[in-house]
Scaffold this active site. Structure first.
Site, PDB file in Angstrom:
ATOM      1  N   ASP A 177     -10.679   3.139   4.577  1.00  0.00           N
ATOM      2  CA  ASP A 177     -11.184   1.599   4.482  1.00  0.00           C
ATOM      3  C   ASP A 177     -12.613   1.651   4.681  1.00  0.00           C
ATOM      4  OD1 ASP A 177      -9.224  -0.196   3.824  1.00  0.00           O
ATOM      5  OD2 ASP A 177      -8.610  -0.596   6.085  1.00  0.00           O
TER       6      ASP A 177
ATOM      7  N   LYS B 237       0.936  -1.199   0.104  1.00  0.00           N
ATOM      8  CA  LYS B 237       0.066  -0.052   0.026  1.00  0.00           C
ATOM      9  C   LYS B 237       1.008   1.191  -0.130  1.00  0.00           C
ATOM     10  CE  LYS B 237      -3.842  -2.247   2.345  1.00  0.00           C
ATOM     11  NZ  LYS B 237      -4.083  -2.930   3.550  1.00  0.00           N
TER      12      LYS B 237
ATOM     13  N   GLN C 158      -4.085  -1.173   9.873  1.00  0.00           N
ATOM     14  CA  GLN C 158      -3.981  -2.449   9.462  1.00  0.00           C
ATOM     15  C   GLN C 158      -4.573  -3.476  10.214  1.00  0.00           C
ATOM     16  OE1 GLN C 158      -3.186  -3.207   6.237  1.00  0.00           O
ATOM     17  NE2 GLN C 158      -3.473  -5.273   6.668  1.00  0.00           N
TER      18      GLN C 158
END
Length: 287
Positions: free
Chosen positions: A119, A52, A96
């Protein structure tokens, strides 16, 4: 003949468009930036975060990264999230997952402002999706929609079967498909007579985490099959679909790897860019 959907190529096109837009915004002094937070030393998580971060830099965005130790406390992680939330240079924040066992992910995710939730996992973002309000959507479901659009697959009036009920893919994807005018059935690995649900569908999306769950008995001729699953085997990566069985049955199918996976990171870039562009309206979007 079954056509393979090239997710890698579609994702590359999206990333190129994002990079062009980032260059335009950077010329005006506004450069998007993504903050990734990694807690602990899980090897898979480290690989995902590295990918990412690499994509962010390649798109011309700023890379803000925080790595906390395995035994970090809730207050330590919360302090980092709050710091990044208050930083105007940070457009988006990504925590994460999974987190170490001592940490409850829900309350920590909910500390991320809805305008920086790239997200799409905060309670506020989930609520905005459910109410069809402006917001950032989860990356993988958004990537599935982009794949279908890129292939010219009409969603309005289509019958879609989403196999998987999870908060990361199944449930938000069902809502996105409904918004586009599809008729949606939701099933999962415990559904009795699963084939009776999927066999009538024009589009079958599988996101259960159950290797090889879907085969030829589940798919009608000509249907589009999107395989979100990914499993490591001695022979390489495979998905939730027994792909070889569907050759000549499915009209289109995504491969594993090279299907949905590249789209997830591409949509992360899209969300980071959107978050940056919405920055001036954060007070209006905040809840």
């Amino acid at each position: 003949m079954t056509l393979t959907i090239n997710g890698t190529e579609i994702a590359r096109s999206i990333r190129s468009r994002v990079a062009l837009r980032v260059a335009e915004t950077a010329a005006t002094g506004q450069q998007p930036g993504l903050a990734t937070i990694l807690v602990g030393d899980d090897p898979a998580s480290a690989v995902y975060v590295a990918a990412k971060r690499r994509a962010i830099r390649q798109a011309g965005m700023r890379d803000f990264h925080r790595h906390l130790p395995q035994h970090a406390s809730r207050s330590e992680v919360a302090a980092v999230i709050d710091e990044l939330a208050a930083d105007p240079d940070v457009s988006g924040i990504l925590l994460q997952l999974p987190l170490p066992a001592q940490l409850d992910s829900g309350p920590l995710i909910d500390r991320i402002p809805v305008t920086k939730d790239v997200d799409g996992l905060t309670t506020a973002s989930v609520g905005r999706l459910a109410r069809d309000e402006k917001g950032l959507r989860p990356c993988t479901p958004s990537g599935v929609i982009e794949l279908l659009d890129a292939e010219g697959i009409e969603l309005k009036g289509a019958w879609a079967a989403v196999v998987g009920w999870g908060a990361l893919v199944g449930r938000p994807l069902a809502q996105l498909l409904l918004r586009r005018g599809a008729t949606v059935s939701i099933a999962h690995e415990f559904t009795a007579d699963l084939a009776s649900v999927t066999r009538t569908a024009d589009i079958v999306v599988v996101a259960t985490g159950v290797r090889g769950l879907i085969g030829s008995e589940h798919v009608k001729p000509g249907a589009t099959v999107i395989d979100v699953g990914i499993h490591r085997t001695p022979d390489g990566l495979v998905g939730d679909v027994r792909t070889a069985e569907l050759d000549g049955i499915a009209g289109r199918i995504t491969p594993v790897p090279g299907g949905v996976g590249p789209m997830t990171i591409a949509m992360l870039l899209v969300n980071t860019l959107r978050a940056a562009e919405w920055g001036s309206a954060r007070s209006a979007l905040s809840v």
